[in-house]
Structure formats: structure tokens, C-alpha cells
Motif scaffolding. Structure first.
Motif, short mmCIF file in Angstrom:
data_model
loop_
_atom_site.label_atom_id
_atom_site.label_comp_id
_atom_site.label_asym_id
_atom_site.label_seq_id
_atom_site.Cartn_x
_atom_site.Cartn_y
_atom_site.Cartn_z
N ASP A 144 0.85 -1.23 0.00
CA ASP A 144 0.04 0.06 -0.06
C ASP A 144 0.94 1.19 0.01
OD1 ASP A 144 -2.42 -1.56 0.05
OD2 ASP A 144 -2.61 -1.44 2.00
N LYS A 145 1.87 1.19 0.80
CA LYS A 145 2.86 2.59 0.71
C LYS A 145 3.56 2.69 -0.49
CE LYS A 145 3.76 2.13 5.77
NZ LYS A 145 3.43 3.38 5.91
N PHE A 146 3.82 1.73 -1.23
CA PHE A 146 4.24 1.58 -2.65
C PHE A 146 3.24 2.29 -3.60
CE2 PHE A 146 6.83 -2.76 -2.70
CZ PHE A 146 7.63 -2.19 -1.91
N ARG A 147 2.18 2.26 -3.31
CA ARG A 147 0.85 2.66 -4.15
C ARG A 147 0.49 3.94 -3.60
NH1 ARG A 147 -0.64 -2.70 -4.20
NH2 ARG A 147 -2.04 -2.35 -2.68
N LEU A 148 1.16 4.56 -2.46
CA LEU A 148 0.61 5.74 -1.95
C LEU A 148 0.38 6.87 -2.90
CD1 LEU A 148 0.24 7.27 0.82
CD2 LEU A 148 2.52 8.03 0.66
N LEU A 149 1.37 7.20 -3.69
CA LEU A 149 1.29 8.33 -4.55
C LEU A 149 0.60 8.02 -5.88
CD1 LEU A 149 4.42 10.13 -3.51
CD2 LEU A 149 2.35 10.49 -2.69
N ASP A 150 0.26 7.08 -6.16
CA ASP A 150 -0.39 6.71 -7.35
C ASP A 150 -1.62 7.59 -7.78
OD1 ASP A 150 1.53 4.52 -7.59
OD2 ASP A 150 0.34 2.74 -7.56
N GLY A 151 -1.82 8.37 -8.92
CA GLY A 151 -2.84 8.96 -9.22
C GLY A 151 -2.73 10.58 -8.52
N ILE A 152 -1.53 11.01 -8.04
CA ILE A 152 -1.46 12.25 -7.54
C ILE A 152 -0.43 12.78 -8.21
CG2 ILE A 152 -0.86 13.43 -5.29
CD1 ILE A 152 -3.16 11.46 -4.84
N CYS A 153 -0.97 13.91 -8.74
CA CYS A 153 -0.08 14.73 -9.50
C CYS A 153 1.30 15.38 -8.86
CB CYS A 153 -0.83 16.19 -10.22
SG CYS A 153 -1.25 17.46 -8.98
N ASP A 154 2.19 15.61 -9.75
CA ASP A 154 3.45 16.05 -9.06
C ASP A 154 3.54 17.34 -8.41
OD1 ASP A 154 4.88 13.77 -10.05
OD2 ASP A 154 5.39 14.90 -12.03
N ASP A 155 2.74 18.08 -8.68
CA ASP A 155 2.59 19.57 -8.16
C ASP A 155 2.03 19.49 -6.51
OD1 ASP A 155 3.66 20.89 -10.18
OD2 ASP A 155 1.81 21.43 -11.13
N ALA A 156 0.91 18.69 -6.75
CA ALA A 156 0.53 18.31 -5.43
C ALA A 156 1.31 17.62 -4.33
CB ALA A 156 -1.22 17.36 -5.34
N ILE A 157 1.98 16.70 -5.00
CA ILE A 157 2.95 16.03 -4.22
C ILE A 157 4.30 16.91 -3.55
CG2 ILE A 157 4.87 14.39 -4.20
CD1 ILE A 157 3.46 12.73 -6.01
N MET A 176 -9.67 13.09 -7.20
CA MET A 176 -10.04 14.45 -7.62
C MET A 176 -8.99 14.61 -9.07
SD MET A 176 -9.56 16.67 -4.61
CE MET A 176 -10.28 15.98 -2.66
N LYS A 177 -9.43 15.33 -9.77
CA LYS A 177 -8.50 15.71 -10.91
C LYS A 177 -7.34 16.45 -10.64
CE LYS A 177 -11.94 15.20 -14.69
NZ LYS A 177 -12.67 15.72 -15.63
N GLN A 210 -14.72 18.11 -11.52
CA GLN A 210 -13.25 18.14 -11.11
C GLN A 210 -12.95 16.97 -10.43
OE1 GLN A 210 -14.07 21.96 -8.58
NE2 GLN A 210 -12.02 22.64 -9.81
N LEU A 211 -13.74 15.90 -10.46
CA LEU A 211 -13.86 14.64 -9.93
C LEU A 211 -13.11 13.50 -11.35
CD1 LEU A 211 -16.69 14.20 -7.63
CD2 LEU A 211 -14.43 14.66 -7.18
N ARG A 212 -12.45 12.51 -10.88
CA ARG A 212 -12.11 11.40 -11.97
C ARG A 212 -13.46 10.65 -11.96
NH1 ARG A 212 -6.65 11.10 -12.40
NH2 ARG A 212 -5.21 12.05 -11.03
N ALA A 213 -13.50 10.00 -13.17
CA ALA A 213 -14.47 9.28 -13.42
C ALA A 213 -14.41 7.79 -12.41
CB ALA A 213 -14.62 8.78 -14.96
N PRO A 214 -15.79 7.60 -11.67
CA PRO A 214 -15.66 6.66 -10.78
C PRO A 214 -15.62 5.27 -11.54
CG PRO A 214 -17.84 7.59 -10.87
CD PRO A 214 -16.90 8.65 -11.65
N SER A 215 -15.19 4.25 -10.87
CA SER A 215 -15.27 2.96 -11.57
C SER A 215 -16.54 2.25 -11.59
CB SER A 215 -14.46 1.89 -10.71
OG SER A 215 -14.91 1.72 -9.54
#
Length: 310
Positions: A144-157, A176-177, A210-215
Motif C-alpha cells: 500500500d505504501k508503494f502505491r501511496l502516490l499513485d494518481g497524485i499529480c507532481d505539483d500536489a506531491i 480528484m483531477k 473536477q472529479l475523476r470518473a468513478p469505476s
């Protein structure tokens, strides 16, 4: 590969690590009593035994001690190395010519920094099972820690990299987008609140565009009435907290900044004062250190009054 820095830039630390004997390293603020019994300390010892020291100590030359170095960051790592029986430690030496003290370069390990350290260990060949044993957490938690930043943009990180963000808040941001992630990250910084509750409240106030499309699985399950009622209560509490913050933040922030400036410039940046406190009043030194480390005001039902030390 050589790292290029802008012309005129001044590095706070030397670019290379050097091995320094442990007997030449010391720190002015003692570690808390009983720290060796903590889970965190045992994890550090296990980690060093298994994969070595991932992060070097940050030190500065102690002009008051012949061939001595003052540890700016890494007291627990230093004690762990002593307990293991290591003769020396890799260190980054501060190049700052100004007066230095313990608190000047201390970094608090955030979940983003922890994520990067785990990735770095894996890149060095450490298996998930080894990390699980060293850190005393399950392999699934490591993944889970490996995937912590999956889908998070570089600026937010970048905005949240050194902030005490709850790991669950990144799961909320992921919904969110990118532009909304940046906006939410900046809002969390402005409020000094990095909780899952705030992230969830901001998610609920986010427009669908502003939300990502839900599954498809998310489409099939609608929130329960209890969940909606709980969210309404949390939003009401958040609004009350925000109102109180708006009313009290200005005056208290000014008082806090005056006190912090006095403590840092007149007390903790005075090497003689720090040494005297470390030798005679360690409790006072620790409390002054805590005040100097305050970065934002906590919201409280009754505003606190700070008194400048005399």
C-alpha cells in the motif's frame, strides 16, 4: 552524474557523505527517557541491521569541542548505531557559517518521505518480506505504501512532501483531477489541517467536473443514510472549526510569531545558552524547542495565551 545548481546558490550541506566515528558525534538535546523501548526505535535498529543506514545523519562542526560534531538530525539513528556496535556513521556536514543549533535543520519524516525511502530500499534490492520484517508491518501494508502516490499529480506531491499529511488523505485526493488536487493541497496548507476529515469535506464540495470518473463498481454502491448523516455532522464541525480559526488566527499568529522569533534569535541561536540549558535545564530546552518548532496554530475552543520567556 554531477548535479548542477544555479549560479550563486549556497548549499546547506556538502554534496558527499563522510564516515565519522561515533565518539565524535554528540547532540545538545537528549533523547526522551524510554525511547529505546518504543516501537519506532526497534524499527530503526532492525532496519539498520537488515539494510544499513538509508538516510545519513545531518551534522555540523562543533567549534566548542575539538574534533567534535553536533548532530542536527538523526539522534535516534545515532543511538541505534551505538547499540548495534557500529564504529562510525555516514554524515552530511552543514556548510552554514552562521550560528547553528539543534532545531535549525531538523526534518520530520512525512508519509511522502517514508514512501520514497521504502522505494529507495527496494531499488537497492531489499525485498518486501525483508521490509515487512524490519518495519514490523504486514507485506500488504508495504505494498500500500508503494502505491501511496499513485494518481497524485507532481505539483500536489511537491506541496505536501514535507507536511504531516495523513496517509488516508492521499486516497481521497486520488479521486480528484489534478488541478483540484493542487487546490485542495494548498487549502490544507493554508488551514494547517492535513486530516482525512478535511480532505473528505473538500472532496464533497468538489464539482463533478473536477472529479475523476468513478469505476463501475463505485457506480453500483450508493452511500448509506448513516454515512451521509455522519458526513453532514463532520462538515458542520469543520465549518465551526474554520469560523473559530478565522476569528482567532490573526492575533494568536502574531503573538506566536513574536515569541518564536524571540526564542529562536535570542535563545536557541545562542550556543552558550543552549549548552547551559542542555547541562542544567533539559526540560526547559525541550519545551523551548517545541515552541520554536510550531508552524501553525491549533484550533481550540478557548484561545491560548502565550507569554514570552524572560
Amino acid at each position: 552524474m554531477t548535479t548542477q545548481f544555479p549560479a550563486g546558490a549556497k548549499l546547506g550541506f556538502d554534496g558527499d557523505c563522510i564516515q565519522i566515528p561515533l565518539h565524535q558525534l554528540h547532540y545538545s538535546v537528549p533523547i526522551p527517557v524510554g525511547v529505546r523501548l518504543s516501537v519506532k526505535y526497534r524499527q530503526i535498529v532492525s532496519s539498520i541491521r537488515a539494510v544499513g543506514l538509508v538516510e545519513p545523519l545531518a551534522v555540523a562542526i562543533d567549534r566548542a569541542v575539538d574534533q567534535g560534531f553536533l548532530v542536527l538530525d538523526g539522534r535516534m539513528r545515532l543511538e541505534a548505531l551505538k547499540d548495534i556496535g557500529e564504529p562510525s556513521a555516514p554524515c552530511m556536514i552543514s556548510t552554514d557559517d552562521e550560528g547553528y543549533t539543534y532545531n535549525k535543520y531538523v526534518n520530520r519524516l512525512s508519509v511522502v518521505q517514508e514512501h520514497r525511502m521504502i522505494l529507495r530500499a527496494v531499488e537497492r534490492g531489499v525485498s518486501v518480506e525483508q521490509l515487512s520484517s524490519v518495519l514490523a508491518i504486514s507485506p500488504s501494508t508495504i505494498r500500500d505504501k508503494f502505491r501511496l502516490l499513485d494518481g497524485i499529480c507532481d505539483d500536489a506531491i511537491a506541496l505536501l512532501a514535507d507536511k504531516p499529511v495523513a496517509a488516508g488523505a492521499f486516497r481521497v485526493l486520488r479521486k480528484m483531477k489534478q488541478l483540484r488536487q493542487i487546490d485542495v493541497a494548498q487549502t490544507m496548507i493554508n488551514l494547517g489541517d492535513y486530516s482525512i476529515r478535511l480532505a473528505t469535506a473538500l472532496l464533497q464540495s468538489t464539482s463533478s467536473e473536477q472529479l475523476r470518473a468513478p469505476s463501475s463498481k463505485q457506480h453500483q454502491s450508493a452511500p448509506s443514510v448513516d454515512a451521509l448523516q455522519r458526513l453532514e455532522r463532520e462538515l458542520a464541525a469543520l465549518q465551526a472549526d474554520t469560523k473559530l480559526l478565522e476569528e482567532s488566527y490573526g492575533p494568536l499568529s502574531l503573538q506566536l510569531e513574536i515569541i518564536r522569533t524571540y526564542i529562536k534569535t535570542s535563545l536557541l541561536n545562542n550556543a552558550a545558552v543552549v549548552r547551559w540549558l542542555a547541562q542544567t535545564n533539559t526540560d526547559y530546552l525541550q519545551q523551548l524547542q517545541k515552541i520554536a518548532d510550531i508552524t501553525h496554530l491549533e484550533v481550540a475552543s478557548t484561545p491560548q495565551t502565550f507569554t514570552s520567556p524572560t
